[in-house]
Design an enzyme around this catalytic site. Structure first.
Site, PDB file in Angstrom:
ATOM      1  N   ILE A   1       8.326  -9.881   8.637  1.00  0.00           N
ATOM      2  CA  ILE A   1       8.265  -8.427   8.380  1.00  0.00           C
ATOM      3  C   ILE A   1       7.070  -8.144   7.471  1.00  0.00           C
ATOM      4  CG2 ILE A   1       9.571  -6.374   7.711  1.00  0.00           C
ATOM      5  CD1 ILE A   1      10.842  -7.921  10.039  1.00  0.00           C
ATOM      6  N   GLU A   2       5.888  -8.290   8.059  1.00  0.00           N
ATOM      7  CA  GLU A   2       4.687  -7.904   7.299  1.00  0.00           C
ATOM      8  C   GLU A   2       4.392  -6.433   7.597  1.00  0.00           C
ATOM      9  OE1 GLU A   2       1.066  -9.985   8.616  1.00  0.00           O
ATOM     10  OE2 GLU A   2       2.271 -10.902  10.160  1.00  0.00           O
TER      11      GLU A   2
ATOM     12  N   SER B   1       0.815  -1.231   0.000  1.00  0.00           N
ATOM     13  CA  SER B   1       0.000   0.000   0.000  1.00  0.00           C
ATOM     14  C   SER B   1       0.842   1.273   0.000  1.00  0.00           C
ATOM     15  CB  SER B   1      -0.929   0.045   1.218  1.00  0.00           C
ATOM     16  OG  SER B   1      -1.608  -1.171   1.387  1.00  0.00           O
ATOM     17  N   ALA B   2       2.131   1.124   0.289  1.00  0.00           N
ATOM     18  CA  ALA B   2       3.063   2.268   0.262  1.00  0.00           C
ATOM     19  C   ALA B   2       2.726   3.334   1.303  1.00  0.00           C
ATOM     20  CB  ALA B   2       3.119   2.882  -1.144  1.00  0.00           C
TER      21      ALA B   2
ATOM     22  N   CYS C   1       5.443   2.361 -24.707  1.00  0.00           N
ATOM     23  CA  CYS C   1       6.870   2.627 -24.488  1.00  0.00           C
ATOM     24  C   CYS C   1       7.724   1.364 -24.373  1.00  0.00           C
ATOM     25  CB  CYS C   1       7.086   3.525 -23.274  1.00  0.00           C
ATOM     26  SG  CYS C   1       6.527   2.809 -21.718  1.00  0.00           S
TER      27      CYS C   1
ATOM     28  N   SER D   1       7.169   0.957   6.600  1.00  0.00           N
ATOM     29  CA  SER D   1       7.257   2.128   7.488  1.00  0.00           C
ATOM     30  C   SER D   1       8.404   1.957   8.483  1.00  0.00           C
ATOM     31  CB  SER D   1       5.961   2.288   8.289  1.00  0.00           C
ATOM     32  OG  SER D   1       4.844   2.021   7.510  1.00  0.00           O
TER      33      SER D   1
ATOM     34  N   HIS E   1       2.880   4.130   7.906  1.00  0.00           N
ATOM     35  CA  HIS E   1       1.885   4.102   8.978  1.00  0.00           C
ATOM     36  C   HIS E   1       2.341   4.941  10.168  1.00  0.00           C
ATOM     37  CE1 HIS E   1      -0.696   1.149   7.116  1.00  0.00           C
ATOM     38  NE2 HIS E   1       0.360   0.416   6.811  1.00  0.00           N
TER      39      HIS E   1
HETATM   40  C1  LIG Z   1      -0.667  -6.295   0.636  1.00  0.00           C
HETATM   41  C2  LIG Z   1       0.439  -5.647   1.431  1.00  0.00           C
HETATM   42  C3  LIG Z   1       0.290  -4.352   1.889  1.00  0.00           C
HETATM   43  C4  LIG Z   1       1.284  -3.760   2.636  1.00  0.00           C
HETATM   44  N1  LIG Z   1       1.187  -2.436   2.959  1.00  0.00           N
HETATM   45  C5  LIG Z   1       2.146  -1.853   3.680  1.00  0.00           C
HETATM   46  C6  LIG Z   1       2.081  -0.483   3.974  1.00  0.00           C
HETATM   47  O1  LIG Z   1       1.212   0.236   3.502  1.00  0.00           O
HETATM   48  N2  LIG Z   1       3.004   0.044   4.792  1.00  0.00           N
HETATM   49  C7  LIG Z   1       3.986  -0.704   5.336  1.00  0.00           C
HETATM   50  O2  LIG Z   1       4.753  -0.188   6.119  1.00  0.00           O
HETATM   51  N3  LIG Z   1       4.135  -2.001   4.999  1.00  0.00           N
HETATM   52  C8  LIG Z   1       3.249  -2.578   4.176  1.00  0.00           C
HETATM   53  N4  LIG Z   1       3.363  -3.879   3.821  1.00  0.00           N
HETATM   54  C9  LIG Z   1       4.502  -4.641   4.309  1.00  0.00           C
HETATM   55  C10 LIG Z   1       5.777  -4.346   3.530  1.00  0.00           C
HETATM   56  O3  LIG Z   1       5.522  -4.354   2.144  1.00  0.00           O
HETATM   57  C11 LIG Z   1       6.792  -5.418   3.896  1.00  0.00           C
HETATM   58  O4  LIG Z   1       6.910  -5.455   5.305  1.00  0.00           O
HETATM   59  C12 LIG Z   1       8.159  -5.160   3.328  1.00  0.00           C
HETATM   60  O5  LIG Z   1       8.101  -4.829   1.967  1.00  0.00           O
HETATM   61  C13 LIG Z   1       8.998  -6.409   3.538  1.00  0.00           C
HETATM   62  O6  LIG Z   1      10.273  -6.184   3.013  1.00  0.00           O
HETATM   63  P1  LIG Z   1      11.361  -7.333   3.101  1.00  0.00           P
HETATM   64  O7  LIG Z   1      12.618  -6.756   2.585  1.00  0.00           O
HETATM   65  O8  LIG Z   1      11.373  -7.904   4.474  1.00  0.00           O
HETATM   66  O9  LIG Z   1      10.816  -8.476   2.142  1.00  0.00           O
HETATM   67  P2  LIG Z   1      10.861  -8.545   0.540  1.00  0.00           P
HETATM   68  O10 LIG Z   1      10.612  -7.236  -0.077  1.00  0.00           O
HETATM   69  O11 LIG Z   1       9.971  -9.671   0.149  1.00  0.00           O
HETATM   70  O12 LIG Z   1      12.356  -8.917   0.224  1.00  0.00           O
HETATM   71  C14 LIG Z   1      12.868 -10.213   0.437  1.00  0.00           C
HETATM   72  C15 LIG Z   1      13.859 -10.505  -0.661  1.00  0.00           C
HETATM   73  O13 LIG Z   1      14.484 -11.748  -0.397  1.00  0.00           O
HETATM   74  C16 LIG Z   1      14.713 -12.395  -1.634  1.00  0.00           C
HETATM   75  N5  LIG Z   1      14.869 -13.831  -1.379  1.00  0.00           N
HETATM   76  C17 LIG Z   1      13.929 -14.692  -0.909  1.00  0.00           C
HETATM   77  N6  LIG Z   1      14.437 -15.935  -0.841  1.00  0.00           N
HETATM   78  C18 LIG Z   1      15.717 -15.871  -1.254  1.00  0.00           C
HETATM   79  C19 LIG Z   1      16.752 -16.829  -1.436  1.00  0.00           C
HETATM   80  N7  LIG Z   1      16.577 -18.141  -1.153  1.00  0.00           N
HETATM   81  N8  LIG Z   1      17.954 -16.399  -1.898  1.00  0.00           N
HETATM   82  C20 LIG Z   1      18.166 -15.090  -2.204  1.00  0.00           C
HETATM   83  N9  LIG Z   1      17.202 -14.146  -2.084  1.00  0.00           N
HETATM   84  C21 LIG Z   1      16.005 -14.526  -1.598  1.00  0.00           C
HETATM   85  C22 LIG Z   1      13.459 -12.064  -2.428  1.00  0.00           C
HETATM   86  O14 LIG Z   1      13.660 -12.220  -3.829  1.00  0.00           O
HETATM   87  C23 LIG Z   1      13.192 -10.628  -2.030  1.00  0.00           C
HETATM   88  O15 LIG Z   1      13.755  -9.707  -2.919  1.00  0.00           O
HETATM   89  C24 LIG Z   1       2.421  -4.486   3.007  1.00  0.00           C
HETATM   90  C25 LIG Z   1       2.582  -5.783   2.519  1.00  0.00           C
HETATM   91  C26 LIG Z   1       1.620  -6.333   1.704  1.00  0.00           C
HETATM   92  C27 LIG Z   1       1.830  -7.678   1.103  1.00  0.00           C
END
Ligand SMILES: Cc1cc2nc3c(=O)[nH]c(=O)nc-3n(C[C@H](O)[C@H](O)[C@H](O)COP(=O)(O)OP(=O)(O)OC[C@H]3O[C@@H](n4cnc5c(N)ncnc54)[C@H](O)[C@@H]3O)c2cc1C
Length: 479
Positions: A335-336, A45-46, A441, A341, A49
């Protein structure tokens, strides 16, 4: 042998990499995707919060409020789009007012600045399109919106500039404990390291379970969205939430930092960790439930739909700690939302943890700032003319919907950790994000990628790496 290997180049891994790059240490990020921001960080949702939602006393609440407070300065330091637009949680039924009051109290206990209840009259002045049923709202003035792609990309670029190595298309297959560290087995060979940070998003359980007997389970919780054209972007100016439920924060309606309108997400637990398809039922739910808080959303202006996967762990809490039976292995799991944020604070927390463990010393010349891609729209007409005289690529419009020039695309390709695919260009510049959704594009961007990346032919140009090649043969091949 590296000092630290970080698995995952999403917003968590990239923020951790950037914070650790303040110290003298050899650091490598392993990412299975072809670019940063290939996981959940690309579809959410970007919202920045305010921090009233997470349970008081939880790590989630603490890091959310801290991350929110850090975001504005970080957006200036690293030059990514962020706006403090404030958020509203709408109460549409007097019988649910106790829930609203409870949320307000939780916000105060979590340390959210300025959070208060407002009545219908004030609410209507702030948001004329609010539902006729709305009776009151929780107003959080520190709520914001951010460009998740550029937040992630900026953190990674800055980490790279400060010496962090990034290896893309490198999937971690196994992690083996050794006497003084770990051997990480990947599809591109073994990598040795003293410390590991697991920031693998929905796959953080699989990585954790490679080293620990205390098994973890992450459930992908899908959220589907409708994205509306910029013509609908002013339908609301704040982020509008419904009162949250056990499954999440409900369907929100929000402007984006780029002036679109975003509506969603749903919340459905699924098994498939790659299951980012949208469904008829999901989008119907988005449309019907959004009407609870906001009236007359102009759904004829929908330009695309998409889905993202929350990394849901059953305790609904961030797990950021050294794994008890794996010394030197740090989880950054579960990290949901509100992970985006909280990401600036997550980076600091993990860096502090490792600084202490490893006795890390600060670098003398850490570069704290980064300049994003120049956007000619930020210039005056005179400045733009000057720019085009100096570099005619800024006079060549490639994406007509978003008015993105060849100059911006060249910058996206040639900067640190530059774009290698259509999606890479899109997330850095917005070429392809507009009304026609890359219909016009794409071929022109493909030609630029082919021309600019050494050794690339048209067959090497992909949508998003891997097997997403776009050109698979010529007409004549089929004869
Ligand atoms: C529907 C939805 C709405 C949301 N809205 C919000 C919001 O409005 N505000 C907010 O603060 N948060 C929000 N969030 C939560 C937020 O998007 C996440 O908490 C955050 O993006 C998680 O980041 P991350 O780096 O932990 O995970 P990710 O972005 O998933 O990064 C993990 C990375 O690990 C890599 N990876 C996985 N397995 C391996 C492997 N075996 N080897 C090498 N690389 C690997 C993946 O390719 C990925 O690039 C939302 C999430 C969702 C799904």
């Amino acid at each position: 042998m590296y000092d630290i290997v970080i698995i995952g180049a999403g917003v968590s891994g990239s923020s951790i990499a950037r914070e650790l790059s303040r110290y003298n240490a050899s650091i490598c990020v392993l990412e299975k995707g072809e670019d940063v921001c290939s996981g959940t960080t690309k579809a959410n949702s970007a919202i920045v919060h305010a921090g009233f939602d997470a349970k008081e006393g939880s790590l989630m609440a603490k890091l959310n409020v801290q991350g929110n407070a850090m975001m504005e300065q970080l957006s200036k330091d690293l030059d990514f789009p962020y706006k403090n637009n404030g958020s509203l949680v709408i109460c549409t039924d007097e019988s649910t007012r106790p829930g609203l009051n409870e949320l307000c109290e939780r916000g105060k206990k979590n340390g959210v600045p300025g959070v208060r209840i407002i009545e219908r009259e004030e609410l209507l002045k702030m948001e004329p399109n609010i539902s006729d049923e709305a009776v009151a709202a929780l107003y959080a003035p520190t709520g914001g919106i951010v460009c998740p792609f550029n937040l992630n990309i900026a953190l990674a670029e800055n980490a790279y500039t400060n010496g962090v190595e990034f290896r893309f298309n490198t999937k971690v297959l196994d992690v083996k404990k050794q006497e003084n560290g770990y051997t990480i087995v990947t599809n591109n060979g073994d990598v040795r390291t003293k410390y590991v940070v697991n920031a693998a998003g929905v796959y953080a359980d699989a990585i954790h379970n490679m080293v620990s007997e205390n098994k973890m389970k992450i459930t992908p919780r899908k959220g589907e969205y409708c994205l509306l054209d910029k013509s609908a972007g002013e339908h609301v100016s704040h982020t509008i939430f419904a009162l949250p439920t056990k499954m999440g924060k409900g369907i929100l309606v929000t402007p984006t930092v780029h002036g679109n309108l975003l509506v969603g997400p749903t919340a459905t637990d699924i098994d498939n960790k790659e299951g980012v398809n949208t469904t008829r039922a999901g989008l119907d739910e988005v449309i019907s439930k959004s009407a609870i808080t906001v009236k007359n959303v102009p759904y004829r202006q929908v330009i695309t739909s998409f889905a993202g996967l929350r990394a849901h762990e059953e305790h609904h809490e961030f797990i950021i700690e050294e794994v008890k039976d794996a010394k030197g292995f740090i989880d950054c799991a579960g990290i949901e939302s509100p992970g985006l944020s909280a990401s600036p604070a997550i980076g600091v927390m993990v860096a502090d943890l490792l600084k202490e463990k490893m006795n890390l010393e600060e670098k003398e010349h850490f570069i704290a700032t980064r300049k994003g891609i120049l956007n000619p729209e930020d210039l005056t007409l005179e400045e733009r003319n000057e720019l085009i005289k100096k570099n005619s690529a800024y006079g060549n419009i490639i994406c007509r919907c978003e008015m993105i020039t060849e100059g911006e695309i060249l910058d996206a390709i040639h900067r640190p950790l530059g774009a290698k695919s259509l999606d890479g260009v899109k997330r850095r510049t917005r070429a392809g994000m507009g009304r026609c959704q890359a219909g016009f594009c794409s071929p022109r961007t493909m030609e630029i990628l082919e021309r600019e990346i050494p050794g690339f032919t048209m067959y090497d140009v992909t949508k998003s790496g891997g097997d997403s090649a776009i050109v698979v043969g010529t007409n004549k091949d089929r004869v």
